[in-house]
Design an enzyme around this catalytic site. Structure first.
Site, PDB file in Angstrom:
ATOM      1  N   HIS A  21     -59.835 -36.353 -15.836  1.00  0.00           N
ATOM      2  CA  HIS A  21     -59.105 -36.585 -17.081  1.00  0.00           C
ATOM      3  C   HIS A  21     -60.006 -36.956 -18.247  1.00  0.00           C
ATOM      4  O   HIS A  21     -59.791 -36.495 -19.361  1.00  0.00           O
ATOM      5  CB  HIS A  21     -58.100 -37.709 -16.815  1.00  0.00           C
ATOM      6  CG  HIS A  21     -57.179 -38.006 -17.955  1.00  0.00           C
ATOM      7  ND1 HIS A  21     -56.338 -37.065 -18.505  1.00  0.00           N
ATOM      8  CD2 HIS A  21     -56.954 -39.153 -18.662  1.00  0.00           C
ATOM      9  CE1 HIS A  21     -55.629 -37.611 -19.481  1.00  0.00           C
ATOM     10  NE2 HIS A  21     -56.000 -38.870 -19.607  1.00  0.00           N
ATOM     11  N   ARG A  76     -56.506 -47.520 -13.741  1.00  0.00           N
ATOM     12  CA  ARG A  76     -56.295 -46.111 -13.399  1.00  0.00           C
ATOM     13  C   ARG A  76     -57.127 -45.657 -12.195  1.00  0.00           C
ATOM     14  O   ARG A  76     -56.668 -44.864 -11.374  1.00  0.00           O
ATOM     15  CB  ARG A  76     -56.636 -45.271 -14.629  1.00  0.00           C
ATOM     16  CG  ARG A  76     -56.020 -43.941 -14.648  1.00  0.00           C
ATOM     17  CD  ARG A  76     -56.238 -43.281 -15.983  1.00  0.00           C
ATOM     18  NE  ARG A  76     -55.183 -43.590 -16.934  1.00  0.00           N
ATOM     19  CZ  ARG A  76     -55.130 -43.110 -18.171  1.00  0.00           C
ATOM     20  NH1 ARG A  76     -56.081 -42.319 -18.604  1.00  0.00           N
ATOM     21  NH2 ARG A  76     -54.137 -43.431 -18.979  1.00  0.00           N
ATOM     22  N   ARG A  79     -61.876 -46.267 -18.365  1.00  0.00           N
ATOM     23  CA  ARG A  79     -61.211 -46.456 -19.665  1.00  0.00           C
ATOM     24  C   ARG A  79     -59.801 -47.034 -19.518  1.00  0.00           C
ATOM     25  O   ARG A  79     -59.029 -46.606 -18.658  1.00  0.00           O
ATOM     26  CB  ARG A  79     -61.125 -45.112 -20.392  1.00  0.00           C
ATOM     27  CG  ARG A  79     -60.395 -45.187 -21.719  1.00  0.00           C
ATOM     28  CD  ARG A  79     -60.454 -43.853 -22.423  1.00  0.00           C
ATOM     29  NE  ARG A  79     -59.828 -42.812 -21.663  1.00  0.00           N
ATOM     30  CZ  ARG A  79     -58.523 -42.523 -21.703  1.00  0.00           C
ATOM     31  NH1 ARG A  79     -57.706 -43.237 -22.462  1.00  0.00           N
ATOM     32  NH2 ARG A  79     -58.031 -41.534 -20.986  1.00  0.00           N
ATOM     33  N   HIS A  95     -57.055 -39.018 -13.525  1.00  0.00           N
ATOM     34  CA  HIS A  95     -55.700 -39.511 -13.810  1.00  0.00           C
ATOM     35  C   HIS A  95     -54.880 -39.404 -12.531  1.00  0.00           C
ATOM     36  O   HIS A  95     -54.903 -38.364 -11.867  1.00  0.00           O
ATOM     37  CB  HIS A  95     -55.069 -38.686 -14.932  1.00  0.00           C
ATOM     38  CG  HIS A  95     -53.883 -39.355 -15.552  1.00  0.00           C
ATOM     39  ND1 HIS A  95     -52.687 -39.513 -14.882  1.00  0.00           N
ATOM     40  CD2 HIS A  95     -53.710 -39.936 -16.758  1.00  0.00           C
ATOM     41  CE1 HIS A  95     -51.830 -40.148 -15.678  1.00  0.00           C
ATOM     42  NE2 HIS A  95     -52.421 -40.416 -16.814  1.00  0.00           N
ATOM     43  N   GLU A 112     -48.738 -49.501 -20.719  1.00  0.00           N
ATOM     44  CA  GLU A 112     -49.451 -48.624 -19.782  1.00  0.00           C
ATOM     45  C   GLU A 112     -50.324 -49.493 -18.890  1.00  0.00           C
ATOM     46  O   GLU A 112     -50.503 -50.693 -19.133  1.00  0.00           O
ATOM     47  CB  GLU A 112     -50.263 -47.563 -20.533  1.00  0.00           C
ATOM     48  CG  GLU A 112     -49.369 -46.512 -21.195  1.00  0.00           C
ATOM     49  CD  GLU A 112     -50.127 -45.377 -21.861  1.00  0.00           C
ATOM     50  OE1 GLU A 112     -51.246 -45.084 -21.427  1.00  0.00           O
ATOM     51  OE2 GLU A 112     -49.585 -44.800 -22.808  1.00  0.00           O
TER      52      GLU A 112
END
Ligand code: SIN
Length: 500
Positions: free
Chosen positions: A325, A265, A360, A221, A110
Site C-alpha cells: 500500500h 496497520r 505510517r 494494507h 482509523e
C-alpha cells in the site's frame, strides 16, 4: 526561480501551486495524465487534530507510536502542527469536507489514532475531492502543465541538479527540481496502487546519487478485497465498527492486540495473513452491523464498487487480504524537503521525511503531501544556494538506512544477465520481500535482483521496468541489512513463513 515539479498527486500539486503563488515560474510534469496516481483514489481522508479533546501533541504521539518509535520528532512536529493550515488551504481550494449537523468538520476514526481526527469528503471519496479541487486551481494558475512527460534523468552540473531530461530527449532547465512521483506499490504482485506507481522519482534520485533511507519499511494494507482486481476497503470502515472474522466467524483480532481491528496497520496485516494461511482461505470483513443506511451514506464509493462486483456488504461479510500500500522510506530529506543533492527536493511518498517511522499512521499520507509540498515550495526561496544536508542514520548504528550504504548495492546487472520481467520481479518481491521476511529469502532476492539487467529504456514501459528494478534492489538490500524486526519490516524464521 524556474522550478520543475514532477508528479501530480497532492504533494506535487501543492508544491506547484505554492511555488506559483510565491512568484516562481513553475512547470509541472506528469508521465501520464493528472489524477492518475494514488491521491485521487484515497478513501480514508486526511488526519488533523482539529476536534475538541484533541491536540497536535496527541496526534504526534500516535504517529510516533504507530511508527514503532522510529519516526523523527522534528518532522512529526512539522507534520502535526501544519495540519490545521493544510486543511484550511484545501477548504479554500474548494474541497467540501463532510460536516456534522452543527457545521463542524466530521471526524472519522482509523487504526492507531487515539482520537477520531480524519477529515473526509464525499464519505470515502476524499482523494477524488482533493485531486479535483487542486487540479481546478492548477488550471487557473500560471503553472505550465505537461502531461505524458516521463522524466528519465536529472540534469546535474557541478554536483547541482539543474533540470531534467524526458524520455523523448527533451531537456528542461530549472533552478530547482521537486520530486513528487509517489511510492512504488508496483514492486509487488498485489498492491492497492494504480499501475503507474513504479518508483520513478526514487529511481531518478538513486541514479543521480541522492541519499535514500528507510526503504525496507513497506506498508501492507490489511483489508483489500480478495479475488479479482485489488480494491481497497478503507480502514475507516473498521473505524466505524466493522470487524474481522475467521472462517469460523470468530473475531480473531481480539486475541491479537488490545486495540483489535484498530491496532497499527502492520499488526493487523500480519494477523490477517497468518489467519488466512492457517485456514487456507481469506478472512472476512464484517460490516453488516453498520446497517445499509450508514454504509451507503458513509462509504458510497466502496459500496458502489462492491455492488458492481455482485457483493452486498450490508448483508454479508466480504473476503479481504493484505496488499502492498505505501512506502515509508524514500529519498532522504530534511523537514523542508531538501535532499542531499543541491537543487533537488522530494515530497510526499517519494520522500523519507521521517514522519512515518517504520509504519505510517492512517491518513497521515495526504497530510504529509499537503504540509511538506508547501514547505518545499517555501524553502526554494529560502535556500536557493548550495547547502549541505546530512542524511539520517539508523538508531541501531547499522548502516542500512544511510543513502550512501544503499547506493552501493544499486548497480546495473551483469552484462549477459536476463532482462528483468515485471511480473517475475513483482512475484519475487511479494514472496521474499513482503509482509514477512526471512534472512535467506532476502539474501536470495538481492542476488536475483542483481542478476537481472534493466531493459534499455526506449519506451515508458521499459523505463518503468528499469525504475522498478533499481528500487527493488534498494528495498531488498535495505531489508537484508536490517536484521531485526521493526514496524512493517518483519523478520521470521523460515519455518514460520512456510506456515504463512
Ligand atoms: C484507508 O482508507 O484505509 C487508507 C488510508 C491510508 O492509507 O491512510
Amino acid at each position: 526561480m524556474n522550478v520543475i515539479v514532477i508528479g501530480g498527486g497532492i504533494a506535487g500539486l501543492t508544491a506547484a501551486l505554492r511555488a506559483d503563488a510565491l512568484g516562481h515560474r513553475v512547470t509541472l510534469l506528469v508521465k501520464g495524465a493528472l489524477g492518475d496516481g494514488c491521491t485521487a483514489r484515497a478513501q480514508g481522508g486526511i488526519a488533523g487534530a482539529y476536534g475538541p479533546g484533541d491536540s497536535p501533541a496527541l496526534h504526534a504521539l500516535d504517529t510516533l507510536q504507530a511508527g514503532d518509535g522510529h519516526g523523527d520528532a522534528l518532522a512529526i512536529t512539522a507534520l502535526v502542527d501544519g495540519a490545521a493550515a493544510a486543511i484550511d488551504e484545501l477548504i479554500a481550494a474548494g474541497v467540501a469536507f463532510d460536516r456534522f449537523a452543527d457545521g463542524l468538520l466530521a471526524r472519522g476514526l482509523e487504526a492507531a489514532h487515539s482520537r477520531p481526527r480524519i477529515a473526509h469528503a464525499g464519505g470515502d471519496a476524499t482523494g477524488a475531492a482533493i485531486s479535483a479541487a487542486l487540479v481546478r486551481r492548477l488550471r487557473a494558475s500560471s503553472v505550465e502543465v505537461r502531461e505524458g512527460a516521463f522524466v528519465a534523468d536529472l540534469l546535474i552540473v557541478r554536483g547541482r541538479v539543474c533540470g531534467v531530461r524526458s524520455l523523448d530527449g527533451v531537456e528542461t532547465h530549472a533552478d530547482g527540481v521537486i520530486l513528487a512521483t509517489g511510492g512504488a506499490g508496483q514492486l509487488y504482485a498485489h498492491t492497492t496502487n494504480p499501475p503507474g506507481v513504479t518508483g520513478d522519482g526514487i529511481a531518478l534520485a538513486l541514479r543521480a546519487g541522492a541519499a535514500v533511507a528507510d526503504l525496507e519499511f513497506v506498508q501492507f494494507h490489511p483489508t483489500v478485497l480478495a479475488g479479482g482486481a485489488p480494491f481497497l476497503i478503507s480502514e475507516a470502515v473498521r473505524g466505524a465498527g466493522a470487524v474481522l472474522r475467521d472462517a469460523g466467524g470468530h473475531r480473531f483480532m481480539l486475541d491479537e492486540h488490545p486495540d483489535a481491528e484498530l491496532a497499527p496497520r502492520d499488526v493487523v496485516a500480519r494477523a490477517v495473513a497468518r489467519r488466512a494461511a492457517a485456514q487456507a482461505g481469506p478472512v472476512m470483513l464484517d460490516a453488516t452491523a453498520l446497517g445499509a443506511e450508514t454504509l451507503a451514506e458513509r462509504f458510497p464509493t466502496i459500496g458502489a464498487e462492491l455492488r458492481r462486483r455482485g457483493i452486498d456488504w450490508s448483508r454479508r461479510p466480504v473476503p479481504v487480504t493484505p496488499a502492498a500500500h505505501y512506502l515509508m522510506g524514500g529519498v532522504a530529506t530534511d523537514i523542508d524537503g531538501r535532499t542531499t543533492l543541491p537543487g533537488l527536493w522530494a515530497v510526499g511518498e517519494t520522500a523519507r521525511t521521517g514522519v512515518h517511522g517504520a509504519n505510517r499512521l492512517a491518513s497521515n499520507s495526504l497530510l504529509e503531501g499537503a504540509v511538506f509540498g508547501a514547505r518545499a515550495a517555501e524553502s526554494l526561496t529560502r535556500h536557493p544556494l548550495r547547502y549541505e544536508f546530512v542524511p539520517p542514520e539508523t538508531p541501531e548504528g547499522d548502516a542500512n538506512s544511510s543513502g550512501r550504504e544503499q547506493r552501493v548495492v544499486v548497480g546495473s546487472g551483469g552484462q549477459d544477465a536476463d532482462i528483468v520481467e515485471r511480473t517475475t520481479l513483482q512475484q519475487l518481491m511479494w514472496e521474499q520481500v513482503g509482509l514477512m521476511r526471512t534472512e535467506e529469502g532476502l539474501r536470495d532476492a538481492v542476488a536475483r535482483l542483481h542478476a537481472w539487467s534493466p531493459p534499455s529504456a526506449t519506451s515508458p514501459t521499459a523505463q518503468e521496468d528499469a525504475d522498478l528494478l533499481t528500487v527493488a534492489r534498494a528495498v531488498a538490500s535495505a531489508a537484508l541489512a536490517r536484521t531485526r524486526s521493526l514496524g512493517a519490516h518483519f523478520i521470521v524464521s523460515p519455518a514460520l513463513i512456510g506456515a504463512a
